[in-house]
Write an enzyme that holds these catalytic residues in place. Sequence first.
Site, short mmCIF file in Angstrom:
data_model
loop_
_atom_site.label_atom_id
_atom_site.label_comp_id
_atom_site.label_asym_id
_atom_site.label_seq_id
_atom_site.Cartn_x
_atom_site.Cartn_y
_atom_site.Cartn_z
N LYS A 108 15.11 -66.22 9.67
CA LYS A 108 15.64 -66.54 8.33
C LYS A 108 15.28 -65.39 7.41
CE LYS A 108 17.65 -70.16 6.38
NZ LYS A 108 18.41 -71.22 7.08
N1 GLU Z 1 22.04 -71.07 7.10
C1 GLU Z 1 22.59 -71.95 8.07
C2 GLU Z 1 21.51 -72.82 8.71
O1 GLU Z 1 20.48 -73.09 8.10
C3 GLU Z 1 23.46 -71.21 9.10
C4 GLU Z 1 22.76 -70.13 9.88
C5 GLU Z 1 23.69 -69.28 10.73
O2 GLU Z 1 24.87 -69.56 10.79
O3 GLU Z 1 23.17 -68.35 11.35
O4 GLU Z 1 21.66 -73.35 9.77
#
Ligand code: GLU
Length: 416
Positions: A108
């Site tokens: 993240k």
């Molecule tokens: N931000 C989204 C999540 O928390 C999508 C992450 C992504 O598509 O890599 O799952």
Amino acid sequence: MELRENMDPFDAVNYFFFRAAEINKLSDAAMGVLSGTYRELRVQIPVRRDNGDLHVFVGYRIQHNAARGPYKGGIRYHPSAVLDEVRALASLMTWKTAIVDIPFGGAKGGIEVDPRQMSQSEISQMTRRYTNQISHIIGSHRDIPAPDVNTNAQTMAWMMDEYGKRHGHTPEIVTGKPIALGGSYGREAATGRGCVILMENALKEMGVASDGVSVAIQGFGNVGSWAASVAHALGYKVVSVSDVNGAIYNGAGIDVQKLLGFHAETDSVVGFPGTEKITNSELIELDVDVLMPAALGEVVTQANADRIRCKLLIEGANHPVTPIADKILTDRGVKVVPDILANAGGVIVSYFEWTQNIQQFRWDEEDVNTRLANRLNSAHLVVNDFADANNCTLREAAFALAVQRVTEAAHLRGYL
Ligand code: GLU
């Protein structure tokens, strides 16, 4: 790990991890590896504001685990995107990609910033600088960012463009891009659509007829607005939604299609004709069939868990329920579909986008949506069967299975 209120977010996610690790009989050393992060990068992001002042933001990219494939996870622009929060979100991505069985690990990123106070050109400049600062640890087979809270397809377009300046055209470096730049049909709606798919499955299991089911959705960003729109189109009664300005309520159901137009014009759900204004905390405690927190973490806590009146809680957001609140809800018979399953639709279609980019090919929207539903339905079945067989919650089942898959991959690679 002891259960207590006011746990830091990463401890809270690890609380669920440790329970799963015990079920899987992991060694202390293995628990040590999987409860920590692989790499944490903190960067300074100086941005020249439109008024000439220099402002230095702080950003992160945190890679949790890549046993099952390249790191994968979104980028969040929010004042709460501090180190511990981003760690928690990175670890959730590891378990999320594992439980829906897509070949990625978990990561993240985030910048501690309120982008609503910035112009588009300032946000573009900040995004480009952040991309450069993390470019040595991302890569289309290393770590693939995507949108999250307060970032969107435009943010991904800037990231792809900036990365491409050094590395050549690389659309598969990020997912959640605009369609015109290699984005996938169905990606923008995917997280919200996935939440509704899981909601329908859970209602069926609970024996609740879909007729007249009332739904309250906290948050009207990408996840909340799409979930509301898909649920409304399927005939569910969306009685309440909210955004940063407050919440709105109409017991007979809100016309979400019209609300989308109103929101696009006014940038707020509050004031939508035919609805009554309530607070975000009143929304959380409404007497509805389904509650879907779809904004930030920790909105259901020890302080309000015994006032939650829904039958089913779908975690559209990441870690919206604290561990103590989770126990209170379970004891009170509220069924919770956990974040790592409920909101996995986004990263599933991110995976589809990545594969389409690598093949330089495009699938149509129906194809994407069918494949999304198939993946979510099979993940849900496996989690449900495990929960039934082991008499545990869906969260315990999802974590146990995810930890089992990651551990197996790490063993095979030879580092656990
Ligand atoms: N931000 C989204 C999540 O928390 C999508 C992450 C992504 O598509 O890599 O799952």
